[in-house]
Design a protein around this motif. Structure first.
Motif, PDB file in Angstrom:
ATOM      1  N   SER A   1       0.852  -1.184   0.000  1.00 54.79           N
ATOM      2  CA  SER A   1       0.000   0.000   0.000  1.00 54.79           C
ATOM      3  C   SER A   1       0.886   1.231   0.000  1.00 54.79           C
ATOM      4  N   GLU A   2       0.542   2.182  -0.853  1.00 50.93           N
ATOM      5  CA  GLU A   2       1.318   3.421  -0.905  1.00 50.93           C
ATOM      6  C   GLU A   2       1.136   4.236   0.370  1.00 50.93           C
ATOM      7  N   ARG A   3       0.078   3.935   1.132  1.00 50.73           N
ATOM      8  CA  ARG A   3      -0.178   4.661   2.377  1.00 50.73           C
ATOM      9  C   ARG A   3       0.587   4.079   3.552  1.00 50.73           C
ATOM     10  N   ASP A   4       0.998   2.814   3.459  1.00 50.66           N
ATOM     11  CA  ASP A   4       1.673   2.183   4.590  1.00 50.66           C
ATOM     12  C   ASP A   4       2.592   1.062   4.105  1.00 50.66           C
ATOM     13  N   PRO A   5       3.736   1.414   3.514  1.00 54.27           N
ATOM     14  CA  PRO A   5       4.637   0.394   2.970  1.00 54.27           C
ATOM     15  C   PRO A   5       5.587  -0.216   3.994  1.00 54.27           C
ATOM     16  N   GLY A   6       5.498   0.199   5.249  1.00 56.48           N
ATOM     17  CA  GLY A   6       6.478  -0.201   6.259  1.00 56.48           C
ATOM     18  C   GLY A   6       6.638  -1.698   6.434  1.00 56.48           C
ATOM     19  N   ALA A   7       5.538  -2.447   6.506  1.00 55.38           N
ATOM     20  CA  ALA A   7       5.631  -3.897   6.731  1.00 55.38           C
ATOM     21  C   ALA A   7       6.363  -4.585   5.588  1.00 55.38           C
ATOM     22  N   ALA A   8       6.101  -4.168   4.356  1.00 56.73           N
ATOM     23  CA  ALA A   8       6.795  -4.766   3.209  1.00 56.73           C
ATOM     24  C   ALA A   8       8.286  -4.493   3.269  1.00 56.73           C
ATOM     25  N   MET A   9       8.645  -3.306   3.684  1.00 53.19           N
ATOM     26  CA  MET A   9      10.067  -2.964   3.782  1.00 53.19           C
ATOM     27  C   MET A   9      10.745  -3.788   4.880  1.00 53.19           C
ATOM     28  N   ILE A  10      10.044  -4.029   5.969  1.00 52.12           N
ATOM     29  CA  ILE A  10      10.591  -4.866   7.035  1.00 52.12           C
ATOM     30  C   ILE A  10      10.767  -6.297   6.540  1.00 52.12           C
ATOM     31  N   LEU A  11       9.771  -6.821   5.801  1.00 52.53           N
ATOM     32  CA  LEU A  11       9.892  -8.174   5.247  1.00 52.53           C
ATOM     33  C   LEU A  11      11.092  -8.286   4.318  1.00 52.53           C
TER      34      LEU A  11
ATOM     35  N   LYS B   1      16.597 -10.241   3.397  1.00 53.21           N
ATOM     36  CA  LYS B   1      18.019  -9.947   3.145  1.00 53.21           C
ATOM     37  C   LYS B   1      18.883 -10.534   4.259  1.00 53.21           C
ATOM     38  N   GLU B   2      18.475 -10.314   5.521  1.00 52.88           N
ATOM     39  CA  GLU B   2      19.209 -10.860   6.659  1.00 52.88           C
ATOM     40  C   GLU B   2      19.234 -12.381   6.648  1.00 52.88           C
ATOM     41  N   ALA B   3      18.174 -12.991   6.116  1.00 53.83           N
ATOM     42  CA  ALA B   3      18.086 -14.447   6.042  1.00 53.83           C
ATOM     43  C   ALA B   3      18.823 -15.001   4.821  1.00 53.83           C
ATOM     44  N   ALA B   4      19.502 -14.133   4.091  1.00 58.48           N
ATOM     45  CA  ALA B   4      20.320 -14.513   2.927  1.00 58.48           C
ATOM     46  C   ALA B   4      19.504 -15.043   1.752  1.00 58.48           C
ATOM     47  N   PHE B   5      18.286 -14.484   1.563  1.00 62.83           N
ATOM     48  CA  PHE B   5      17.545 -14.822   0.349  1.00 62.83           C
ATOM     49  C   PHE B   5      18.382 -14.361  -0.843  1.00 62.83           C
TER      50      PHE B   5
ATOM     51  N   LEU C   1       2.988 -14.265  21.046  1.00 61.69           N
ATOM     52  CA  LEU C   1       3.815 -13.783  19.946  1.00 61.69           C
ATOM     53  C   LEU C   1       3.556 -12.334  19.585  1.00 61.69           C
ATOM     54  N   VAL C   2       2.295 -11.916  19.584  1.00 59.30           N
ATOM     55  CA  VAL C   2       2.009 -10.574  19.097  1.00 59.30           C
ATOM     56  C   VAL C   2       2.052  -9.504  20.174  1.00 59.30           C
ATOM     57  N   SER C   3       2.231  -9.902  21.418  1.00 50.96           N
ATOM     58  CA  SER C   3       2.279  -8.904  22.487  1.00 50.96           C
ATOM     59  C   SER C   3       3.394  -7.894  22.284  1.00 50.96           C
ATOM     60  N   ALA C   4       4.461  -8.297  21.600  1.00 51.87           N
ATOM     61  CA  ALA C   4       5.609  -7.407  21.429  1.00 51.87           C
ATOM     62  C   ALA C   4       5.611  -6.691  20.077  1.00 51.87           C
ATOM     63  N   ILE C   5       4.600  -6.913  19.261  1.00 50.01           N
ATOM     64  CA  ILE C   5       4.579  -6.318  17.930  1.00 50.01           C
ATOM     65  C   ILE C   5       3.852  -4.982  17.975  1.00 50.01           C
ATOM     66  N   TRP C   6       4.404  -3.989  17.305  1.00 45.31           N
ATOM     67  CA  TRP C   6       3.766  -2.677  17.216  1.00 45.31           C
ATOM     68  C   TRP C   6       3.418  -2.433  15.763  1.00 45.31           C
ATOM     69  N   GLY C   7       2.267  -1.812  15.499  1.00 46.12           N
ATOM     70  CA  GLY C   7       1.872  -1.504  14.134  1.00 46.12           C
ATOM     71  C   GLY C   7       1.811  -0.015  13.892  1.00 46.12           C
ATOM     72  N   LEU C   8       2.652   0.492  12.993  1.00 46.26           N
ATOM     73  CA  LEU C   8       2.635   1.915  12.652  1.00 46.26           C
ATOM     74  C   LEU C   8       1.599   2.136  11.564  1.00 46.26           C
ATOM     75  N   LEU C   9       0.699   3.066  11.804  1.00 49.05           N
ATOM     76  CA  LEU C   9      -0.416   3.276  10.892  1.00 49.05           C
ATOM     77  C   LEU C   9      -0.648   4.756  10.651  1.00 49.05           C
ATOM     78  N   LEU C  10      -1.312   5.046   9.571  1.00 47.49           N
ATOM     79  CA  LEU C  10      -1.795   6.406   9.367  1.00 47.49           C
ATOM     80  C   LEU C  10      -2.916   6.675  10.362  1.00 47.49           C
ATOM     81  N   LEU C  11      -3.132   7.922  10.700  1.00 45.41           N
ATOM     82  CA  LEU C  11      -4.146   8.275  11.696  1.00 45.41           C
ATOM     83  C   LEU C  11      -5.520   7.737  11.315  1.00 45.41           C
TER      84      LEU C  11
END
Length: 167
Positions: free
Chosen positions: A4-14, A19-23, A104-114
């Motif tokens: 999503s052009e409004r919230d690309p953060g998760a894709a960038m993290i993936l 990359k870290e996993a040596a794909f 598992l999800v207790s430590a996850i934070w989601g950055l979102l548009l207002l």
């Protein structure tokens, strides 16, 4: 991936995790954009399959992508469901999934548009008003490092029925 052009953060993290996993280079590619990027993905013959979650774009992508001979997975308005196969012990599976998700999800934070934050928090509130059990409530999330951000923490609800707004 075309996030999503409004919230690309998760894709960038993936992509960073891959990359870290040596794909190998080229296994995950990210294309940023709006409708022109979507149309390119639909029309590009080298792209053989598309997966989409958005309802708004999903119907268009499903129709056009399928017409172009692509395999299309359309999770229209999916809310991260868990699928249980018919031969499973339903109670055991649900009991195992629920504590694991909370842990598992207790430590996850989601950055979102207002506007997304408000929509999600409104869904949680409507679920509460309709009688669901909230096992983990992400409303009012204020991470220490980003107190002015638009965050909704992980949320897990049970006792949802198909007639509820949050379904």
């Amino acid at each position: 991936m075309k996030p999503s052009e409004r919230d690309p953060g998760a894709a960038m993290i993936l992509a960073e995790l891959a990359k870290e996993a040596a794909f190998p280079p080229g296994v995950i590619n990210i294309v940023h954009g709006t409708t022109r990027a979507v149309d390119y993905i639909i029309d590009e013959p080298a792209i053989k399959a598309i997966s989409v979650g958005s309802n708004r774009a999903g119907e268009y992508i499903y129709t056009c992508g399928s017409a172009n001979g692509k395999r299309v997975q359309a999770n229209l308005s999916a809310k991260n469901h868990a699928a249980l196969l018919p031969d499973c012990n339903k109670n055991h599976a649900l009991n195992a999934i629920t504590p694991l998700l909370v842990q598992l999800v207790s430590a996850i934070w989601g950055l979102l548009l207002l506007e997304s934050k408000k929509r999600i928090e409104d869904l949680i509130t409507s679920a509460e008003e309709e009688g669901v059990t909230i096992l983990l409530d992400g409303r009012g999330c204020k991470p220490e490092k980003y107190p002015n951000g638009n965050f909704v923490g992980p949320t897990i609800v049970t006792d949802v029925t198909p007639d509820m707004k949050c379904h």
